[in-house]
Design a protein around this motif. Structure first.
Motif, PDB file in Angstrom:
ATOM      1  N   GLN A   1       0.833  -1.040   0.014  1.00  0.00           N
ATOM      2  CA  GLN A   1      -0.175  -0.001   0.054  1.00  0.00           C
ATOM      3  C   GLN A   1       0.768   1.178   0.180  1.00  0.00           C
ATOM      4  O   GLN A   1       1.865   1.188   0.592  1.00  0.00           O
ATOM      5  N   GLY A   2       0.515   2.299  -0.846  1.00  0.00           N
ATOM      6  CA  GLY A   2       1.095   3.352  -0.873  1.00  0.00           C
ATOM      7  C   GLY A   2       0.286   4.783  -0.294  1.00  0.00           C
ATOM      8  O   GLY A   2      -0.689   4.733  -1.013  1.00  0.00           O
ATOM      9  N   ALA A   3       0.808   5.331   0.713  1.00  0.00           N
ATOM     10  CA  ALA A   3      -0.100   6.566   1.209  1.00  0.00           C
ATOM     11  C   ALA A   3       0.607   7.802   1.070  1.00  0.00           C
ATOM     12  O   ALA A   3       1.962   7.811   1.211  1.00  0.00           O
ATOM     13  N   LEU A   4       0.057   8.629   0.861  1.00  0.00           N
ATOM     14  CA  LEU A   4       0.622  10.268   0.543  1.00  0.00           C
ATOM     15  C   LEU A   4       0.495  10.808   2.012  1.00  0.00           C
ATOM     16  O   LEU A   4      -0.703  11.199   2.360  1.00  0.00           O
ATOM     17  N   PRO A   5       1.471  11.125   2.596  1.00  0.00           N
ATOM     18  CA  PRO A   5       1.258  11.880   4.073  1.00  0.00           C
ATOM     19  C   PRO A   5       0.439  13.105   3.886  1.00  0.00           C
ATOM     20  O   PRO A   5      -0.501  13.312   4.754  1.00  0.00           O
ATOM     21  N   LYS A   6       0.748  13.861   2.898  1.00  0.00           N
ATOM     22  CA  LYS A   6       0.298  15.360   3.002  1.00  0.00           C
ATOM     23  C   LYS A   6      -1.272  15.133   2.862  1.00  0.00           C
ATOM     24  O   LYS A   6      -2.034  15.727   3.529  1.00  0.00           O
ATOM     25  N   PHE A   7      -1.647  14.156   1.834  1.00  0.00           N
ATOM     26  CA  PHE A   7      -3.120  13.899   1.528  1.00  0.00           C
ATOM     27  C   PHE A   7      -3.837  13.368   2.709  1.00  0.00           C
ATOM     28  O   PHE A   7      -4.919  13.928   3.318  1.00  0.00           O
ATOM     29  N   GLU A   8      -3.171  12.532   3.620  1.00  0.00           N
ATOM     30  CA  GLU A   8      -3.734  11.826   4.719  1.00  0.00           C
ATOM     31  C   GLU A   8      -3.911  12.756   5.711  1.00  0.00           C
ATOM     32  O   GLU A   8      -4.670  12.922   6.612  1.00  0.00           O
ATOM     33  N   ILE A   9      -2.696  13.540   6.046  1.00  0.00           N
ATOM     34  CA  ILE A   9      -2.746  14.525   7.255  1.00  0.00           C
ATOM     35  C   ILE A   9      -4.024  15.677   6.999  1.00  0.00           C
ATOM     36  O   ILE A   9      -4.684  16.185   7.863  1.00  0.00           O
ATOM     37  N   ASP A  10      -4.088  16.024   5.660  1.00  0.00           N
ATOM     38  CA  ASP A  10      -4.974  17.109   5.189  1.00  0.00           C
ATOM     39  C   ASP A  10      -6.494  16.478   5.860  1.00  0.00           C
ATOM     40  O   ASP A  10      -7.335  17.242   6.055  1.00  0.00           O
ATOM     41  N   ARG A  11      -6.648  15.396   5.314  1.00  0.00           N
ATOM     42  CA  ARG A  11      -7.913  14.572   5.499  1.00  0.00           C
ATOM     43  C   ARG A  11      -8.348  14.413   7.025  1.00  0.00           C
ATOM     44  O   ARG A  11      -9.552  14.772   7.427  1.00  0.00           O
ATOM     45  N   LEU A  12      -7.206  14.167   7.844  1.00  0.00           N
ATOM     46  CA  LEU A  12      -7.248  14.235   9.199  1.00  0.00           C
ATOM     47  C   LEU A  12      -7.535  15.368   9.852  1.00  0.00           C
ATOM     48  O   LEU A  12      -8.507  15.562  10.618  1.00  0.00           O
ATOM     49  N   LEU A  13      -7.129  16.503   9.379  1.00  0.00           N
ATOM     50  CA  LEU A  13      -7.268  17.845   9.861  1.00  0.00           C
ATOM     51  C   LEU A  13      -8.680  18.314   9.408  1.00  0.00           C
ATOM     52  O   LEU A  13      -9.181  19.098  10.099  1.00  0.00           O
ATOM     53  N   SER A  14      -9.057  17.753   8.226  1.00  0.00           N
ATOM     54  CA  SER A  14     -10.431  18.281   7.925  1.00  0.00           C
ATOM     55  C   SER A  14     -11.620  17.846   8.948  1.00  0.00           C
ATOM     56  O   SER A  14     -12.427  18.395   9.239  1.00  0.00           O
ATOM     57  N   PHE A  15     -11.358  16.366   9.312  1.00  0.00           N
ATOM     58  CA  PHE A  15     -12.225  15.885  10.364  1.00  0.00           C
ATOM     59  C   PHE A  15     -12.127  16.555  11.522  1.00  0.00           C
ATOM     60  O   PHE A  15     -13.051  17.069  12.199  1.00  0.00           O
ATOM     61  N   LEU A  16     -10.944  16.876  11.991  1.00  0.00           N
ATOM     62  CA  LEU A  16     -10.596  17.497  13.272  1.00  0.00           C
ATOM     63  C   LEU A  16     -11.232  19.015  13.428  1.00  0.00           C
ATOM     64  O   LEU A  16     -11.796  19.315  14.514  1.00  0.00           O
ATOM     65  N   GLY A  17     -11.272  19.543  12.170  1.00  0.00           N
ATOM     66  CA  GLY A  17     -11.717  21.037  12.027  1.00  0.00           C
ATOM     67  C   GLY A  17     -13.049  20.945  12.098  1.00  0.00           C
ATOM     68  O   GLY A  17     -13.511  22.215  12.777  1.00  0.00           O
ATOM     69  N   ILE A  18     -14.008  19.956  11.983  1.00  0.00           N
ATOM     70  CA  ILE A  18     -15.412  19.897  12.140  1.00  0.00           C
ATOM     71  C   ILE A  18     -15.603  20.172  13.762  1.00  0.00           C
ATOM     72  O   ILE A  18     -16.537  20.957  14.092  1.00  0.00           O
ATOM     73  N   GLY A  19     -14.859  19.351  14.652  1.00  0.00           N
ATOM     74  CA  GLY A  19     -15.068  19.414  15.776  1.00  0.00           C
ATOM     75  C   GLY A  19     -14.434  20.748  16.642  1.00  0.00           C
ATOM     76  O   GLY A  19     -15.307  21.238  17.278  1.00  0.00           O
ATOM     77  N   PHE A  20     -13.123  21.110  16.249  1.00  0.00           N
ATOM     78  CA  PHE A  20     -12.782  22.544  16.369  1.00  0.00           C
ATOM     79  C   PHE A  20     -13.941  23.501  16.076  1.00  0.00           C
ATOM     80  O   PHE A  20     -13.927  24.444  16.874  1.00  0.00           O
ATOM     81  N   GLN A  21     -14.387  23.761  14.872  1.00  0.00           N
ATOM     82  CA  GLN A  21     -15.442  24.609  14.444  1.00  0.00           C
ATOM     83  C   GLN A  21     -16.765  24.602  15.573  1.00  0.00           C
ATOM     84  O   GLN A  21     -17.203  25.750  15.680  1.00  0.00           O
ATOM     85  N   THR A  22     -17.042  23.444  15.906  1.00  0.00           N
ATOM     86  CA  THR A  22     -18.298  23.318  16.733  1.00  0.00           C
ATOM     87  C   THR A  22     -17.927  23.935  17.858  1.00  0.00           C
ATOM     88  O   THR A  22     -18.835  24.676  18.508  1.00  0.00           O
ATOM     89  N   ILE A  23     -16.690  23.678  18.560  1.00  0.00           N
ATOM     90  CA  ILE A  23     -16.558  24.157  19.962  1.00  0.00           C
ATOM     91  C   ILE A  23     -16.244  25.717  19.695  1.00  0.00           C
ATOM     92  O   ILE A  23     -16.688  26.277  20.586  1.00  0.00           O
ATOM     93  N   ASN A  24     -15.550  26.224  18.642  1.00  0.00           N
ATOM     94  CA  ASN A  24     -15.396  27.597  18.432  1.00  0.00           C
ATOM     95  C   ASN A  24     -16.753  28.351  18.281  1.00  0.00           C
ATOM     96  O   ASN A  24     -17.060  29.234  18.786  1.00  0.00           O
ATOM     97  N   GLY A  25     -17.934  27.804  17.758  1.00  0.00           N
ATOM     98  CA  GLY A  25     -19.262  28.290  17.556  1.00  0.00           C
ATOM     99  C   GLY A  25     -19.936  28.340  18.792  1.00  0.00           C
ATOM    100  O   GLY A  25     -20.565  29.471  19.317  1.00  0.00           O
ATOM    101  N   ILE A  26     -19.683  27.294  19.809  1.00  0.00           N
ATOM    102  CA  ILE A  26     -20.129  27.403  21.181  1.00  0.00           C
ATOM    103  C   ILE A  26     -19.511  28.492  21.861  1.00  0.00           C
ATOM    104  O   ILE A  26     -20.256  29.132  22.486  1.00  0.00           O
ATOM    105  N   ALA A  27     -18.256  28.500  21.889  1.00  0.00           N
ATOM    106  CA  ALA A  27     -17.597  29.661  22.566  1.00  0.00           C
ATOM    107  C   ALA A  27     -18.139  31.137  21.951  1.00  0.00           C
ATOM    108  O   ALA A  27     -18.208  31.943  22.781  1.00  0.00           O
TER     109      ALA A  27
END
Length: 385
Positions: A235-261
């Motif tokens: 299997q070949g994985a591209l770190p930049k692509f996977e990290i960007d995908r991970l950050l996009s998932f985490l970003g939803i949570g961060f945006q939710t907490i920021n919205g609450i703030a």
């Protein structure tokens, strides 16, 4: 009571906003800094994100091992500029022991702080954080434990390592690793009754955990990644692509907490407004008395504004300080799990922007609450008193 509630709400909103902002910012920087040295990771079939997290960030279990000869065949592709094998599966007191070459250290700019690099089997260098935590001295020996979690059951006591050097801090995953050569990782897992067979066929059937690649151009990474995933058992994985995908998932949570703030911040602004209206109503006699002594309406407005500004600054400062304290506590709790230490930094431009929002909200609340001052009936308020 209203004043205290206003300060508490404002403090809570600033705490949440600055805490999430710092975690998001530092996490992004950490992930990008550690994944940047490599264009692609080759490993066993499975989750590409898991492969990147395990082989580059060292915070997950590997997807499996791959045959060294198959990985080396791929590394001879003319599109590949350099290939660095890594192999692990053992730990010492919870710190991963990574078998690799000196090129791995060069990719992260790691240099020796003291001692020397490992040149023989079962010699190892400690990352800065490992050396500080374990308080080892050059020449000390240690035995590895099987697996990636600290345990005292499966210990390779017959094959101890020797610490030969300590690396200078890099601010990367290297700080939290114990580095040795590949041969040590292979040999430590050979059983005594297989040792003779290992010596005869030591160049055959070797395995590594992953192969870290850099390409001569970006097109090579995309082409080879598709080819490997389609035509091989790897299997070949591209770190930049996977990290960007991970950050996009985490970003939803961060945006939710920021919205609450931000919602709490608006409630805090409303609370300040109500508190100021109540203050103006309760002090009408005092304000009327000040007018009789020559105070202008503008001076009375300034008094209300200064009180509101004082409340907002107290709330902001308390929230910012508690946000940094929370950052320290969170860092202490997760550093052993994720081998990453969060830093307490000075206020940045985004936090300054939050302060501007707070001040604007305060000014608006003070203006709205002070409309009654323009209609202040001095004689009536003094007579009512």
């Amino acid at each position: 009571m209203n004043t205290l509630l206003s300060i508490l709400l404002l403090t809570l909103s600033i705490l949440l906003a600055t805490f999430v902002l710092q975690i998001s910012k530092q996490l992004n920087h950490h992930l990008e800094k550690n994944s940047k040295p490599f264009d692609m990771v080759i490993g066993a079939k499975g989750s590409p994100l898991q492969l990147v997290l395990s082989a580059i960030l060292h915070i997950d279990n590997p997807t499996g091992n791959i045959a060294l000869d198959e990985a080396l065949r791929i590394s001879k592709n003319p599109m590949i500029k350099e290939a660095i094998p890594v192999s692990y599966g053992d730990n010492y007191r919870g710190y991963r022991i990574l078998g690799t070459s000196d090129e791995y250290l060069h990719k992260y700019g790691a240099t020796l702080k003291e001692g020397k690099l490992n040149t023989k089997n079962f010699e190892a260098v400690f990352g800065a954080a490992v050396a500080k935590k374990l308080n080892f001295s050059i020449g000390n020996s240690f035995v590895s434990s099987h697996g990636l979690i600290q345990n005292e059951i499966e210990v390779h006591g017959e094959k101890p390592f020797v610490m030969t050097g300590i690396l200078a801090p890099t601010g990367t995953v290297v700080d939290h690793l114990i580095i040795t050569n590949l041969e040590s990782i292979w040999e430590v897992h050979e059983h005594e009754d297989e040792h003779l067979e290992y010596e005869k066929h030591k160049d055959e059937h070797k395995e590594i955990t992953a192969l870290l690649l850099n390409f001569r151009n970006p097109i090579g990474a995309l082409q080879l990644s598709r080819s490997i995933n389609k035509d091989t058992s790897l299997q070949g994985a591209l770190p930049k692509f996977e990290i960007d995908r991970l950050l996009s998932f985490l970003g939803i949570g961060f945006q939710t907490i920021n919205g609450i703030a931000m919602a709490i911040l608006l409630v805090a602004g409303l609370s300040i407004f109500i508190s100021l209206i109540k203050t103006v109503r309760e002090r009408k006699h005092e304000l009327a008395l000040l007018r009789t002594y020559g105070a202008t309406t503008f001076q009375l407005l300034k008094l209300v504004f200064l009180e509101a500004l004082f409340l907002s600054l107290i709330g902001y400062i308390l929230g910012w300080l508690l946000g940094r304290v929370s950052l320290l506590l969170f860092s202490a709790l997760d550093s052993d799990t994720y081998t990453y230490h969060l830093e307490v930094n000075a206020p940045d431009i985004q936090e300054f922007f939050i302060l501007v929002i707070v001040i604007f909200m305060t000014v608006l609340a003070a203006i709205l609450a002070s409309f009654s001052l323009f209609k202040l009936n001095i004689s009536k308020n003094l007579a009512d008193a």
